[in-house]
Design a protein around this motif. Structure first.
Motif, PDB file in Angstrom:
ATOM      1  N   GLU A   6      -0.851  -5.072  -6.295  1.00 18.66           N
ATOM      2  CA  GLU A   6      -0.961  -4.249  -5.092  1.00 18.66           C
ATOM      3  C   GLU A   6      -1.674  -5.093  -4.043  1.00 18.66           C
ATOM      4  O   GLU A   6      -2.609  -5.821  -4.363  1.00 18.66           O
ATOM      5  CB  GLU A   6      -1.764  -2.986  -5.374  1.00 18.66           C
ATOM      6  CG  GLU A   6      -1.931  -2.110  -4.152  1.00 18.66           C
ATOM      7  CD  GLU A   6      -2.576  -0.769  -4.453  1.00 18.66           C
ATOM      8  OE1 GLU A   6      -2.797  -0.026  -3.494  1.00 18.66           O
ATOM      9  OE2 GLU A   6      -2.861  -0.483  -5.622  1.00 18.66           O
ATOM     10  N   VAL A   7      -1.230  -5.022  -2.807  1.00 17.47           N
ATOM     11  CA  VAL A   7      -1.869  -5.763  -1.720  1.00 17.47           C
ATOM     12  C   VAL A   7      -2.484  -4.758  -0.758  1.00 17.47           C
ATOM     13  O   VAL A   7      -1.837  -3.794  -0.360  1.00 17.47           O
ATOM     14  CB  VAL A   7      -0.856  -6.669  -0.985  1.00 17.47           C
ATOM     15  CG1 VAL A   7      -1.516  -7.373   0.195  1.00 17.47           C
ATOM     16  CG2 VAL A   7      -0.272  -7.688  -1.951  1.00 17.47           C
ATOM     17  N   GLU A  12      -9.188  -1.922   4.687  1.00 13.11           N
ATOM     18  CA  GLU A  12      -8.947  -0.791   3.787  1.00 13.11           C
ATOM     19  C   GLU A  12      -9.779  -0.940   2.521  1.00 13.11           C
ATOM     20  O   GLU A  12     -10.313   0.039   1.993  1.00 13.11           O
ATOM     21  CB  GLU A  12      -7.458  -0.718   3.460  1.00 13.11           C
ATOM     22  CG  GLU A  12      -7.062   0.450   2.609  1.00 13.11           C
ATOM     23  CD  GLU A  12      -7.187   1.802   3.302  1.00 13.11           C
ATOM     24  OE1 GLU A  12      -7.245   2.814   2.582  1.00 13.11           O
ATOM     25  OE2 GLU A  12      -7.240   1.853   4.552  1.00 13.11           O
ATOM     26  N   LEU A  13      -9.915  -2.161   2.017  1.00 16.35           N
ATOM     27  CA  LEU A  13     -10.740  -2.419   0.840  1.00 16.35           C
ATOM     28  C   LEU A  13     -12.187  -2.019   1.123  1.00 16.35           C
ATOM     29  O   LEU A  13     -12.838  -1.385   0.297  1.00 16.35           O
ATOM     30  CB  LEU A  13     -10.669  -3.891   0.434  1.00 16.35           C
ATOM     31  CG  LEU A  13     -11.599  -4.290  -0.716  1.00 16.35           C
ATOM     32  CD1 LEU A  13     -11.114  -3.700  -2.023  1.00 16.35           C
ATOM     33  CD2 LEU A  13     -11.703  -5.790  -0.804  1.00 16.35           C
ATOM     34  N   GLN A  14     -12.697  -2.352   2.299  1.00 21.13           N
ATOM     35  CA  GLN A  14     -14.070  -1.991   2.657  1.00 21.13           C
ATOM     36  C   GLN A  14     -14.260  -0.479   2.662  1.00 21.13           C
ATOM     37  O   GLN A  14     -15.274   0.024   2.195  1.00 21.13           O
ATOM     38  CB  GLN A  14     -14.434  -2.562   4.026  1.00 21.13           C
ATOM     39  CG  GLN A  14     -14.602  -4.057   4.028  1.00 21.13           C
ATOM     40  CD  GLN A  14     -14.847  -4.600   5.427  1.00 21.13           C
ATOM     41  OE1 GLN A  14     -14.522  -3.970   6.420  1.00 21.13           O
ATOM     42  NE2 GLN A  14     -15.431  -5.778   5.484  1.00 21.13           N
ATOM     43  N   ARG A  19     -12.116   2.828  -5.092  1.00 24.02           N
ATOM     44  CA  ARG A  19     -10.726   3.063  -5.506  1.00 24.02           C
ATOM     45  C   ARG A  19     -10.049   1.768  -5.920  1.00 24.02           C
ATOM     46  O   ARG A  19      -9.409   1.681  -6.968  1.00 24.02           O
ATOM     47  CB  ARG A  19      -9.944   3.705  -4.367  1.00 24.02           C
ATOM     48  CG  ARG A  19      -8.478   3.820  -4.676  1.00 24.02           C
ATOM     49  CD  ARG A  19      -7.668   4.402  -3.534  1.00 24.02           C
ATOM     50  NE  ARG A  19      -6.251   4.319  -3.881  1.00 24.02           N
ATOM     51  CZ  ARG A  19      -5.322   3.919  -3.054  1.00 24.02           C
ATOM     52  NH1 ARG A  19      -5.611   3.619  -1.819  1.00 24.02           N
ATOM     53  NH2 ARG A  19      -4.064   3.856  -3.438  1.00 24.02           N
ATOM     54  N   TYR A  20     -10.204   0.723  -5.081  1.00 24.90           N
ATOM     55  CA  TYR A  20      -9.496  -0.521  -5.366  1.00 24.90           C
ATOM     56  C   TYR A  20     -10.147  -1.317  -6.489  1.00 24.90           C
ATOM     57  O   TYR A  20      -9.461  -2.035  -7.215  1.00 24.90           O
ATOM     58  CB  TYR A  20      -9.345  -1.350  -4.092  1.00 24.90           C
ATOM     59  CG  TYR A  20      -8.375  -0.699  -3.143  1.00 24.90           C
ATOM     60  CD1 TYR A  20      -7.023  -0.604  -3.455  1.00 24.90           C
ATOM     61  CD2 TYR A  20      -8.799  -0.126  -1.950  1.00 24.90           C
ATOM     62  CE1 TYR A  20      -6.117   0.022  -2.611  1.00 24.90           C
ATOM     63  CE2 TYR A  20      -7.909   0.500  -1.091  1.00 24.90           C
ATOM     64  CZ  TYR A  20      -6.574   0.570  -1.427  1.00 24.90           C
ATOM     65  OH  TYR A  20      -5.688   1.199  -0.602  1.00 24.90           O
ATOM     66  N   SER A  21     -11.454  -1.173  -6.678  1.00 26.32           N
ATOM     67  CA  SER A  21     -12.066  -1.850  -7.826  1.00 26.32           C
ATOM     68  C   SER A  21     -11.604  -1.194  -9.126  1.00 26.32           C
ATOM     69  O   SER A  21     -11.395  -1.882 -10.126  1.00 26.32           O
ATOM     70  CB  SER A  21     -13.589  -1.867  -7.716  1.00 26.32           C
ATOM     71  OG  SER A  21     -14.120  -0.562  -7.723  1.00 26.32           O
ATOM     72  N   VAL A  29      -5.266  -6.696  -7.621  1.00 28.31           N
ATOM     73  CA  VAL A  29      -5.280  -6.187  -6.254  1.00 28.31           C
ATOM     74  C   VAL A  29      -5.473  -7.385  -5.329  1.00 28.31           C
ATOM     75  O   VAL A  29      -6.519  -8.037  -5.356  1.00 28.31           O
ATOM     76  CB  VAL A  29      -6.403  -5.148  -6.031  1.00 28.31           C
ATOM     77  CG1 VAL A  29      -6.461  -4.728  -4.563  1.00 28.31           C
ATOM     78  CG2 VAL A  29      -6.188  -3.932  -6.924  1.00 28.31           C
ATOM     79  N   GLY A  30      -4.448  -7.698  -4.541  1.00 31.81           N
ATOM     80  CA  GLY A  30      -4.540  -8.773  -3.564  1.00 31.81           C
ATOM     81  C   GLY A  30      -5.181  -8.237  -2.297  1.00 31.81           C
ATOM     82  O   GLY A  30      -4.850  -7.142  -1.836  1.00 31.81           O
ATOM     83  N   VAL A  31      -6.108  -8.976  -1.744  1.00 31.61           N
ATOM     84  CA  VAL A  31      -6.789  -8.569  -0.515  1.00 31.61           C
ATOM     85  C   VAL A  31      -6.300  -9.471   0.612  1.00 31.61           C
ATOM     86  O   VAL A  31      -6.420 -10.695   0.537  1.00 31.61           O
ATOM     87  CB  VAL A  31      -8.322  -8.644  -0.668  1.00 31.61           C
ATOM     88  CG1 VAL A  31      -9.013  -8.184   0.615  1.00 31.61           C
ATOM     89  CG2 VAL A  31      -8.777  -7.796  -1.854  1.00 31.61           C
TER      90      VAL A  31
END
Length: 93
Positions: A6-7, A12-14, A19-21, A29-31
Motif C-alpha cells: 500500500e502506498v 496522510e501517514l502523519q 492505522r498505517y503502522s 506500507v510505502g510512504v
C-alpha cells in the motif's frame, strides 16, 4: 512477504500513523513524498530477515529456474574484452 504494498502520502501517514503502522504489520506500507515512494514500513522481523539475507550467499541449488536461466544466458558487457586484455598485460608485465 508477497502481499502487495500500500502506498500512502507522508502527510496522510502523519495524520493516521497508528492505522498505517498496524497495516505495516500485515503488508508493506510505502510512504511517498511528491508522488515518489521514499521508504517502506515493514515489521521488524521482516526487516531483520532481509538484513540477514543480504549477508547470506545462496548455493546454486537454492536458485530458482528463472535466475539460473538468466545466469546461463548472460553475455559479457562491451568493455569486458578490453578489461581482459589489460589484466593479461598486467599479469605478463
Amino acid at each position: 512477504m508477497a502481499k502487495s504494498m500500500e502506498v500512502v502520502p507522508s502527510g496522510e501517514l502523519q495524520k493516521q500513523f497508528g492505522r498505517y503502522s498496524d497495516e505495516a504489520m500485515i503488508r508493506p506500507v510505502g510512504v511517498s513524498r511528491n508522488g515518489r515512494v521514499r521508504f517502506v514500513m515493514v515489521p521488524v522481523d521482516e526487516y531483520e530477515r532481509l538484513r540477514r539475507r543480504e549477508r547470506v550467499a545462496l548455493g546454486v541449488e537454492e536458485l530458482d529456474d528463472e535466475t539460473l536461466e538468466a545466469l546461463r544466458t548472460t553475455e559479457p558487457g562491451p568493455g569486458s574484452k578490453e578489461a581482459e586484455a589489460r589484466l593479461q598485460a598486467a599479469a605478463a608485465g
